[in-house]
Each structure stands twice: as structure tokens, then as C-alpha cells.
Design a protein around this motif. Structure first.
Motif, PDB file in Angstrom:
ATOM      1  N   PRO A 178       0.777  -1.106  -0.081  1.00 45.24           N
ATOM      2  CA  PRO A 178       0.077  -0.138  -0.019  1.00 45.24           C
ATOM      3  C   PRO A 178       0.888   1.479   0.044  1.00 45.24           C
ATOM      4  N   ILE A 179       0.334   2.379  -0.587  1.00 45.21           N
ATOM      5  CA  ILE A 179       1.211   3.602  -0.665  1.00 45.21           C
ATOM      6  C   ILE A 179       0.732   4.415   0.619  1.00 45.21           C
ATOM      7  N   PRO A 180       2.040   4.685   1.308  1.00 46.41           N
ATOM      8  CA  PRO A 180       1.801   5.080   2.844  1.00 46.41           C
ATOM      9  C   PRO A 180       1.302   6.470   2.851  1.00 46.41           C
ATOM     10  N   ILE A 181       0.078   6.659   3.461  1.00 43.45           N
ATOM     11  CA  ILE A 181      -0.415   8.032   3.655  1.00 43.45           C
ATOM     12  C   ILE A 181      -0.683   8.250   5.192  1.00 43.45           C
ATOM     13  N   THR A 182       0.217   9.275   5.422  1.00 46.57           N
ATOM     14  CA  THR A 182       0.205   9.685   6.915  1.00 46.57           C
ATOM     15  C   THR A 182       0.122  11.125   6.905  1.00 46.57           C
ATOM     16  N   PRO A 183      -0.175  11.769   8.147  1.00 50.51           N
ATOM     17  CA  PRO A 183       0.030  13.186   8.175  1.00 50.51           C
ATOM     18  C   PRO A 183       1.555  13.830   7.984  1.00 50.51           C
ATOM     19  N   ASN A 184       2.436  13.129   8.201  1.00 51.68           N
ATOM     20  CA  ASN A 184       3.593  13.575   7.951  1.00 51.68           C
ATOM     21  C   ASN A 184       4.479  12.977   6.779  1.00 51.68           C
ATOM     22  N   SER A 185       3.518  12.571   5.728  1.00 48.09           N
ATOM     23  CA  SER A 185       4.253  12.089   4.420  1.00 48.09           C
ATOM     24  C   SER A 185       3.728  13.212   3.389  1.00 48.09           C
ATOM     25  N   VAL A 245       9.404   5.613  -6.214  1.00 53.02           N
ATOM     26  CA  VAL A 245       8.693   7.062  -6.036  1.00 53.02           C
ATOM     27  C   VAL A 245       7.528   7.147  -5.354  1.00 53.02           C
ATOM     28  N   ARG A 246       6.685   5.851  -5.815  1.00 52.89           N
ATOM     29  CA  ARG A 246       5.230   6.010  -5.254  1.00 52.89           C
ATOM     30  C   ARG A 246       5.206   5.448  -3.673  1.00 52.89           C
ATOM     31  N   LEU A 247       6.199   4.710  -3.585  1.00 54.94           N
ATOM     32  CA  LEU A 247       6.057   4.020  -2.030  1.00 54.94           C
ATOM     33  C   LEU A 247       7.069   4.758  -1.037  1.00 54.94           C
ATOM     34  N   ASN A 248       7.870   5.752  -1.612  1.00 53.45           N
ATOM     35  CA  ASN A 248       8.642   6.496  -0.618  1.00 53.45           C
ATOM     36  C   ASN A 248       8.519   8.064  -0.786  1.00 53.45           C
ATOM     37  N   PRO A 249       7.089   8.404  -0.131  1.00 52.55           N
ATOM     38  CA  PRO A 249       6.999   9.912  -0.358  1.00 52.55           C
ATOM     39  C   PRO A 249       8.238  10.616   1.023  1.00 52.55           C
ATOM     40  N   VAL A 250       8.396  12.075   0.617  1.00 48.78           N
ATOM     41  CA  VAL A 250       9.000  12.725   1.703  1.00 48.78           C
ATOM     42  C   VAL A 250       8.467  12.405   2.990  1.00 48.78           C
ATOM     43  N   ARG A 251       9.276  12.229   4.284  1.00 49.33           N
ATOM     44  CA  ARG A 251       8.493  11.804   5.305  1.00 49.33           C
ATOM     45  C   ARG A 251       9.271  12.392   6.448  1.00 49.33           C
ATOM     46  N   ALA A 340       1.587  22.802   3.409  1.00 50.44           N
ATOM     47  CA  ALA A 340       1.645  21.736   4.543  1.00 50.44           C
ATOM     48  C   ALA A 340       2.973  21.163   5.038  1.00 50.44           C
ATOM     49  N   PHE A 341       3.668  20.906   3.898  1.00 49.04           N
ATOM     50  CA  PHE A 341       5.211  20.501   4.272  1.00 49.04           C
ATOM     51  C   PHE A 341       5.977  21.533   5.233  1.00 49.04           C
ATOM     52  N   LYS A 342       5.978  22.755   4.809  1.00 54.21           N
ATOM     53  CA  LYS A 342       6.468  23.722   5.538  1.00 54.21           C
ATOM     54  C   LYS A 342       5.807  23.954   7.096  1.00 54.21           C
ATOM     55  N   GLN A 343       4.601  23.966   7.222  1.00 55.32           N
ATOM     56  CA  GLN A 343       4.112  23.957   8.376  1.00 55.32           C
ATOM     57  C   GLN A 343       4.604  22.522   9.194  1.00 55.32           C
ATOM     58  N   ALA A 344       4.583  21.361   8.672  1.00 53.92           N
ATOM     59  CA  ALA A 344       4.884  20.200   9.544  1.00 53.92           C
ATOM     60  C   ALA A 344       6.288  20.583   9.819  1.00 53.92           C
ATOM     61  N   LEU A 345       7.192  20.770   9.081  1.00 54.10           N
ATOM     62  CA  LEU A 345       8.659  21.124   9.226  1.00 54.10           C
ATOM     63  C   LEU A 345       9.102  22.247  10.277  1.00 54.10           C
ATOM     64  N   GLN A 346       8.047  23.112  10.227  1.00 54.76           N
ATOM     65  CA  GLN A 346       8.411  24.020  11.562  1.00 54.76           C
ATOM     66  C   GLN A 346       7.760  23.506  12.716  1.00 54.76           C
ATOM     67  N   GLN A 347       6.951  22.861  12.366  1.00 55.50           N
ATOM     68  CA  GLN A 347       6.147  22.216  13.934  1.00 55.50           C
ATOM     69  C   GLN A 347       7.358  21.356  14.559  1.00 55.50           C
ATOM     70  N   HIS A 348       7.722  20.191  13.812  1.00 50.17           N
ATOM     71  CA  HIS A 348       8.876  19.415  14.376  1.00 50.17           C
ATOM     72  C   HIS A 348       9.935  20.200  14.745  1.00 50.17           C
ATOM     73  N   SER A 349      10.314  20.964  14.082  1.00 44.62           N
ATOM     74  CA  SER A 349      11.617  21.697  14.309  1.00 44.62           C
ATOM     75  C   SER A 349      11.545  22.419  15.914  1.00 44.62           C
ATOM     76  N   PHE A 350      10.261  22.618  16.016  1.00 42.71           N
ATOM     77  CA  PHE A 350      10.046  23.392  17.409  1.00 42.71           C
ATOM     78  C   PHE A 350       9.584  22.751  18.616  1.00 42.71           C
ATOM     79  N   SER A 351       9.151  21.652  18.129  1.00 47.72           N
ATOM     80  CA  SER A 351       8.496  20.761  19.138  1.00 47.72           C
ATOM     81  C   SER A 351       9.428  20.201  20.193  1.00 47.72           C
ATOM     82  N   GLU A 352      10.740  20.007  20.007  1.00 50.57           N
ATOM     83  CA  GLU A 352      11.544  19.323  20.781  1.00 50.57           C
ATOM     84  C   GLU A 352      12.586  20.403  21.136  1.00 50.57           C
TER      85      GLU A 352
END
Length: 352
Positions: A178-185, A245-251, A340-352
Motif C-alpha cells: 500500500p502507498i503510505p498515507i500519513t499526516p507527515n508524508s 517514487v510511489r512508495l517513498n514519499p518525503v517523510r 503543509a510540508f513547511k508547516q509540518a517542518l516548522q512544527q517538528h523543528s520547534f516541538s523538541e
């Protein structure tokens, strides 16, 4: 300025290497040899052996300045120089020193045997490697090379075999995954023509194989078989690359960012290594097309540009085709949903 000076030095080393090779070729394989060489040639032959086995390898290493000096690499180049001397210098002149060339053959043969033993060890330990892969919380593109390095070796020949094994896996054994579908992919290819372009290439290779193979078979059987093997390999590669390409999105996972563009390039970054994020179009254009920038941009039928460039605090290593490694200080990315990627990246950067 520093880069231009380094390039100038590389050109000087290349000129000296060319001088060593051309003078030796002229000395033994042109009419000049009858004029220059006499019965007493011991000094000339020793000079040629020294130039081809010592000087030429050092010049080759100096040209490729990005790689650190390695004794193993020097010995391999030295052995190659001795073998080249055996082929270049006429037997009657080389006779007193023929033992040196056999040393070269012995070294190269030992290295080949060592690499074959590493390949055999890779397949013997494959069950243990697969168990190791299952312990990693990463995609197979990242986990499999790490497991092999841990269990077997980091040697280049092993990395090349890893690359081919991944290609065959994605080409033939991954279609039910299956193609991975997650909030951080985050996908790179859906809004591009990358997959359509690769399918078009597969059709082109298949048509070429059918047409040219039969025509070439009548002219040269060996050449037609070689071309057939290369074309089949190309089709398998394109199929594997499509699935990779299909099975390995940016994560995004914890404090790690996993980037890949199929089988061609992969990069694992720690979020702590990111210095800044650039999204301004003018700034993006200024930072593109440099030797220090790696692009994760899906190919399209028209020119496309990245949405984001990550400036790194220090050069980080990317894995390229056939196991090659290269360091980059910037990462350019084009995504299907850059906001969405930029927002997730900033959230992860400042979450820890």
C-alpha cells in the motif's frame, strides 16, 4: 576564488597525468621508440614503471581531491599502473622487470576475490539482514542499506549490489504494497508528469528492443545480446524507480527528515542540521544550479522549479545511484503540497 583555484590545480594535475601517459605511449608505441630506445634501456624502463605505478596514481588521487587519500585506493591504482605497463612496454624491454607486472595482476586478483567473498557473504547473511531491516522504523530505501552496512560491509561493490537488489525488489515484489498515507508524508510526483514520462521511456525501450534486436542479430549476435541485456535492465530499472517514487514519499519522523526521489537519490537529514528555509522565488533562483545543491524535483515535460530550499548548517551526505555518496549544503524540494510540508517542518523543528 577558492573554488577557481582548486579547479586550476585539478587542470594542472590532469595535464601532468596526460603528459605521463602520452610520453610513455610515444616512447614505446610510435616510431620514436626505435630512435630513443637502445640496448641499454634499464633506466628508461624503471622510469616508466615508476611513472605509471607511482606518479600516475598520485596524480589521479590529486585530481579527485574530494575523496580523502586511501592506501587501498592507491594500491589498486598502483596495481593498475603495473598492468598497464605490461600491456604498453614491449616484452623484450620489460623482460628483466616482468615480475612487477605479475605483482599488479596478483593485487588486482586478490581484490576481486575479496569483493566476490563480500558479495557471497551478503547473500549468506540475507535472512539476518531482513530481520534487521524489520527493526528499523524507516522506509526500505533507508533501512536496507543501513542493515547491510551493519551486517556485512560499506564497500562500494556491496553498495552497488544493494542498489540492484532494491531495484529488483521494487520492480517485481512491491506492487501489492500500500502507498503510505500519513499526516507527515508528502508526495513529490502527483502533480508532475514523472511517472508518465518513465512509462513513455519504457515503451520506447521495448519498441527499440523489438526493432533493433532482430536487425542487429543478423549482423552481430554478441552485440545484439549485449544490447538486449542493457535494454531489459533499463526497463526493470524504470519499473523499480516508478514504484520507489510511489512508495517513498518525503517523510517527517521525530527529528528526522527522509527525502527520496525513487532509486536515483535519497537523503536523511536531522532537523537540527537545517539552518534556514527559503521559499521566496527570487532567493530560490539564486541558490539553484550550484554544485552544493541537491534537487528533489520530479521531472516534468516543462521546466519546473523547487518550492523550498533547505540551507544546512554543515554539508550532509546523500546516497545516489549505484551506492555513490556525495555531500551537499543545500536541499531543493518541489512538493505536491508545499504549504503543509513547511508547516509540518516548522512544527517538528520547534516541538523538541
Amino acid at each position: 576564488m577558492v573554488a577557481s583555484q582548486r579547479d586550476l590545480k585539478s587542470y594542472i594535475w590532469m595535464a601532468l597525468l596526460l603528459l605521463v601517459l602520452t610520453t610513455n605511449f610515444a616512447l614505446y608505441r610510435t616510431p620514436l621508440s626505435e630512435i630513443i630506445l637502445s640496448e641499454e634501456t634499464k633506466g628508461v624502463i624503471l622510469g616508466s614503471l615508476f611513472g605509471l605505478a607511482i606518479v600516475a596514481p598520485l596524480l589521479i588521487i590529486a585530481i579527485n581531491r574530494k575523496n580523502k587519500f586511501s592506501i587501498k585506493r592507491f594500491i589498486m591504482l598502483m596495481a593498475g599502473g603495473l598492468i598497464f605497463a605490461k600491456l604498453l612496454i614491449p616484452a623484450q624491454h620489460l623482460a628483466p622487470y616482468v615480475g612487477f607486472s605479475y605483482v599488479g595482476f596478483a593485487i588486482e586478483g586478490s581484490i576481486v576475490l575479496l569483493e566476490l567473498s563480500l558479495i557471497a557473504l551478503l547473500f549468506i547473511l540475507m535472512p539476518a539482514i531482513i530481520r534487521e531491516v524489520r527493526t528499523y522504523d524507516e522506509g526500505l530505501l533507508f533501512a536496507f542499506p543501513k542493515a547491510v552496512q551493519k551486517k556485512v560491509s560499506k564497500q562500494r561493490i556491496v553498495q552497488m549490489i544493494i542498489s540492484d537488489l532494491l531495484m529488483f525488489y521494487y520492480a517485481f515484489a512491491s506492487w501489492k504494497k500500500p502507498i503510505p498515507i500519513t499526516p507527515n508524508s508528502f508526495t513529490l510526483h502527483k502533480k508532475s508528469s514523472l511517472l508518465a514520462f518513465q512509462i513513455m521511456l519504457i515503451h520506447g525501450v521495448v519498441i527499440e528492443t523489438i526493432g533493433i534486436h532482430w536487425w542487429l542479430h543478423e549482423k552481430s549476435i554478441i552485440l545484439s545480446i549485449i544490447l538486449l541485456i542493457l535494454n531489459v535492465y533499463s526497463v526493470v530499472f524504470f519499473l523499480g524507480d516508478i514504484q520507489a517514487v510511489r512508495l517513498n514519499p518525503v517523510r517527517l519522523k521525530g527529528q528526522k527528515l527522509y527525502l527520496s526521489l525513487g532509486l536515483v537519490k535519497q537523503m536523511e537529514l536531522s532537523l537540527d542540521d537545517i539552518k534556514s528555509i527559503t521559499t521566496d522565488q527570487e532567493e530560490l533562483e539564486k541558490k539553484l544550479n550550484t554544485k552544493t545543491t541537491i534537487e528533489f524535483v520530479a521531472r516534468d515535460f516543462e521546466a519546473v522549479y523547487p518550492h523550498i530550499i533547505l540551507e544546512l548548517k554543515r554539508p550532509c551526505t546523500a546516497s545516489l545511484l549505484l551506492g555513490f555518496k556525495k555531500q551537499y549544503s543545500r536541499v531543493a524540494i518541489r512538493l505536491d503540497d508545499p504549504i503543509a510540508f513547511k508547516q509540518a517542518l516548522q512544527q517538528h523543528s520547534f516541538s523538541e
